[in-house]
Design a protein around this motif. Structure first.
Motif, PDB file in Angstrom:
ATOM      1  N   PRO A 102      15.362 -54.163 -31.590  1.00  0.00           N
ATOM      2  CA  PRO A 102      16.115 -53.675 -31.194  1.00  0.00           C
ATOM      3  C   PRO A 102      14.456 -52.370 -31.944  1.00  0.00           C
ATOM      4  O   PRO A 102      13.846 -52.789 -33.115  1.00  0.00           O
ATOM      5  N   ASP A 103      14.564 -50.984 -31.610  1.00  0.00           N
ATOM      6  CA  ASP A 103      13.865 -50.064 -32.276  1.00  0.00           C
ATOM      7  C   ASP A 103      14.495 -49.481 -33.767  1.00  0.00           C
ATOM      8  O   ASP A 103      13.378 -48.851 -34.792  1.00  0.00           O
ATOM      9  N   LEU A 104      15.838 -49.460 -33.778  1.00  0.00           N
ATOM     10  CA  LEU A 104      16.312 -48.932 -34.996  1.00  0.00           C
ATOM     11  C   LEU A 104      17.622 -49.802 -35.324  1.00  0.00           C
ATOM     12  O   LEU A 104      18.169 -50.209 -34.478  1.00  0.00           O
ATOM     13  N   CYS A 105      17.553 -49.744 -36.093  1.00  0.00           N
ATOM     14  CA  CYS A 105      18.928 -50.413 -36.979  1.00  0.00           C
ATOM     15  C   CYS A 105      19.235 -49.494 -38.130  1.00  0.00           C
ATOM     16  O   CYS A 105      19.212 -49.149 -38.553  1.00  0.00           O
ATOM     17  N   THR A 106      20.542 -49.117 -37.666  1.00  0.00           N
ATOM     18  CA  THR A 106      21.219 -48.398 -38.919  1.00  0.00           C
ATOM     19  C   THR A 106      22.044 -49.213 -39.332  1.00  0.00           C
ATOM     20  O   THR A 106      23.282 -50.307 -38.894  1.00  0.00           O
ATOM     21  N   VAL A 107      22.370 -49.060 -40.942  1.00  0.00           N
ATOM     22  CA  VAL A 107      22.744 -50.108 -41.274  1.00  0.00           C
ATOM     23  C   VAL A 107      24.037 -49.393 -42.956  1.00  0.00           C
ATOM     24  O   VAL A 107      23.360 -48.713 -43.478  1.00  0.00           O
ATOM     25  N   ASP A 108      25.243 -50.063 -43.286  1.00  0.00           N
ATOM     26  CA  ASP A 108      25.986 -49.143 -44.363  1.00  0.00           C
ATOM     27  C   ASP A 108      25.386 -50.602 -45.428  1.00  0.00           C
ATOM     28  O   ASP A 108      25.206 -51.411 -45.480  1.00  0.00           O
ATOM     29  N   LEU A 140      22.171 -53.923 -48.165  1.00  0.00           N
ATOM     30  CA  LEU A 140      20.815 -54.354 -48.916  1.00  0.00           C
ATOM     31  C   LEU A 140      20.038 -55.585 -48.885  1.00  0.00           C
ATOM     32  O   LEU A 140      19.302 -56.410 -48.659  1.00  0.00           O
ATOM     33  N   GLN A 141      21.184 -56.822 -48.472  1.00  0.00           N
ATOM     34  CA  GLN A 141      21.104 -58.079 -48.189  1.00  0.00           C
ATOM     35  C   GLN A 141      20.401 -58.371 -46.779  1.00  0.00           C
ATOM     36  O   GLN A 141      19.675 -58.546 -46.055  1.00  0.00           O
ATOM     37  N   PHE A 142      21.088 -57.576 -46.019  1.00  0.00           N
ATOM     38  CA  PHE A 142      20.514 -57.389 -44.485  1.00  0.00           C
ATOM     39  C   PHE A 142      19.485 -57.043 -44.740  1.00  0.00           C
ATOM     40  O   PHE A 142      17.882 -57.367 -44.127  1.00  0.00           O
ATOM     41  N   ALA A 182      12.960 -49.479 -51.683  1.00  0.00           N
ATOM     42  CA  ALA A 182      12.122 -51.018 -52.250  1.00  0.00           C
ATOM     43  C   ALA A 182      12.595 -51.848 -50.957  1.00  0.00           C
ATOM     44  O   ALA A 182      11.559 -52.041 -51.358  1.00  0.00           O
ATOM     45  N   ALA A 183      13.708 -52.035 -50.615  1.00  0.00           N
ATOM     46  CA  ALA A 183      13.737 -53.820 -50.064  1.00  0.00           C
ATOM     47  C   ALA A 183      13.064 -52.983 -48.777  1.00  0.00           C
ATOM     48  O   ALA A 183      13.342 -53.968 -47.770  1.00  0.00           O
ATOM     49  N   GLY A 184      12.436 -51.792 -48.061  1.00  0.00           N
ATOM     50  CA  GLY A 184      12.086 -52.264 -46.383  1.00  0.00           C
ATOM     51  C   GLY A 184      13.306 -51.432 -46.066  1.00  0.00           C
ATOM     52  O   GLY A 184      12.832 -50.747 -44.318  1.00  0.00           O
ATOM     53  N   ALA A 185      14.443 -50.411 -46.474  1.00  0.00           N
ATOM     54  CA  ALA A 185      14.783 -49.222 -45.938  1.00  0.00           C
ATOM     55  C   ALA A 185      13.680 -47.879 -45.698  1.00  0.00           C
ATOM     56  O   ALA A 185      12.971 -47.849 -46.002  1.00  0.00           O
ATOM     57  N   HIS A 186      13.634 -47.855 -44.140  1.00  0.00           N
ATOM     58  CA  HIS A 186      12.482 -46.319 -44.087  1.00  0.00           C
ATOM     59  C   HIS A 186      13.206 -45.200 -44.287  1.00  0.00           C
ATOM     60  O   HIS A 186      12.739 -44.191 -44.503  1.00  0.00           O
ATOM     61  N   GLU A 187      14.634 -45.333 -44.255  1.00  0.00           N
ATOM     62  CA  GLU A 187      15.144 -43.202 -44.199  1.00  0.00           C
ATOM     63  C   GLU A 187      17.049 -44.159 -44.913  1.00  0.00           C
ATOM     64  O   GLU A 187      17.346 -45.055 -44.765  1.00  0.00           O
ATOM     65  N   TYR A 188      17.340 -42.822 -45.169  1.00  0.00           N
ATOM     66  CA  TYR A 188      18.703 -43.290 -46.074  1.00  0.00           C
ATOM     67  C   TYR A 188      19.317 -41.724 -45.465  1.00  0.00           C
ATOM     68  O   TYR A 188      19.413 -40.749 -45.496  1.00  0.00           O
ATOM     69  N   VAL A 189      20.856 -42.743 -45.244  1.00  0.00           N
ATOM     70  CA  VAL A 189      21.748 -41.028 -44.566  1.00  0.00           C
ATOM     71  C   VAL A 189      23.068 -41.580 -45.533  1.00  0.00           C
ATOM     72  O   VAL A 189      24.137 -42.183 -45.842  1.00  0.00           O
ATOM     73  N   LEU A 243      10.576 -59.122 -37.229  1.00  0.00           N
ATOM     74  CA  LEU A 243      11.667 -58.037 -37.046  1.00  0.00           C
ATOM     75  C   LEU A 243      10.381 -56.839 -37.587  1.00  0.00           C
ATOM     76  O   LEU A 243      11.688 -56.580 -37.963  1.00  0.00           O
ATOM     77  N   ARG A 244       9.559 -57.458 -38.895  1.00  0.00           N
ATOM     78  CA  ARG A 244       9.105 -56.755 -39.030  1.00  0.00           C
ATOM     79  C   ARG A 244       8.674 -55.520 -38.693  1.00  0.00           C
ATOM     80  O   ARG A 244       9.206 -53.977 -39.308  1.00  0.00           O
ATOM     81  N   SER A 245       8.308 -54.990 -37.483  1.00  0.00           N
ATOM     82  CA  SER A 245       8.944 -53.806 -36.451  1.00  0.00           C
ATOM     83  C   SER A 245       9.670 -52.422 -36.439  1.00  0.00           C
ATOM     84  O   SER A 245       9.584 -52.035 -35.832  1.00  0.00           O
ATOM     85  N   VAL A 246      10.871 -53.649 -36.697  1.00  0.00           N
ATOM     86  CA  VAL A 246      12.050 -53.186 -36.716  1.00  0.00           C
ATOM     87  C   VAL A 246      12.408 -51.709 -37.969  1.00  0.00           C
ATOM     88  O   VAL A 246      12.122 -51.895 -38.864  1.00  0.00           O
ATOM     89  N   THR A 247      12.789 -50.503 -37.341  1.00  0.00           N
ATOM     90  CA  THR A 247      12.927 -49.468 -38.268  1.00  0.00           C
ATOM     91  C   THR A 247      14.248 -49.945 -39.126  1.00  0.00           C
ATOM     92  O   THR A 247      15.228 -49.512 -38.041  1.00  0.00           O
ATOM     93  N   ILE A 248      14.193 -49.542 -40.345  1.00  0.00           N
ATOM     94  CA  ILE A 248      15.763 -49.325 -40.967  1.00  0.00           C
ATOM     95  C   ILE A 248      16.468 -48.128 -41.559  1.00  0.00           C
ATOM     96  O   ILE A 248      15.119 -47.356 -42.173  1.00  0.00           O
ATOM     97  N   MET A 249      17.425 -47.821 -41.341  1.00  0.00           N
ATOM     98  CA  MET A 249      17.973 -46.572 -41.278  1.00  0.00           C
ATOM     99  C   MET A 249      19.734 -46.894 -42.420  1.00  0.00           C
ATOM    100  O   MET A 249      19.960 -47.452 -42.262  1.00  0.00           O
ATOM    101  N   MET A 250      19.454 -47.132 -44.134  1.00  0.00           N
ATOM    102  CA  MET A 250      20.948 -46.881 -44.126  1.00  0.00           C
ATOM    103  C   MET A 250      21.530 -45.695 -43.985  1.00  0.00           C
ATOM    104  O   MET A 250      21.606 -44.674 -44.563  1.00  0.00           O
TER     105      MET A 250
END
Length: 123
Positions: A42-48, A57-59, A91-98, A69-76
């Protein structure tokens, strides 16, 4: 969308689908990795953050450890609001945080900052 709350998965999925995204969901990080292991990138993963089996965080760490999967953008998207938690996720690699609770505009604004807002949603 990875979250152990079915209601939260539905809410975030509706927001993302309304912006033009195709959404797949999972109830915890391990299920999310299983979806990615099927070859869907995916272009984006949103994760709790707080989930059984594998937390957010483990994900994030597992995704960042996989070169495919390095190109996948992750938003917590989480209720964890302490500054130290936000720093750990980024620091673990999430790009954004909501932080929950959130509005659809908050998700849309974060996607715009990431350059991931579909052009038709820029109106």
């Amino acid at each position: 969308m990875i979250d152990d709350s079915r209601a939260m998965r539905r809410i975030v999925s509706q927001i993302l689908e309304g912006l033009g995204y195709e959404v797949r969901d999972a109830g915890h990080g391990r299920e999310g990795l299983d979806v990615l292991d099927e070859g869907w990138i995916p272009d984006l993963c949103t994760v709790d953050w707080n989930m059984p089996v594998m937390d957010g965080l483990q994900f994030v760490s597992a995704v960042r450890a996989n070169p495919a999967l390095r190109s996948v953008t992750i938003m917590m998207v989480t209720s964890e609001s302490e500054h130290t938690q936000i720093v750990r996720a980024l620091a673990a690699g999430a790009h954004e945080y909501v932080i929950k609770p959130f509005t659809a505009d908050a998700i849309r604004d974060k996607l715009a900052l990431l350059g991931l807002l579909p052009e038709e949603a820029l109106l």
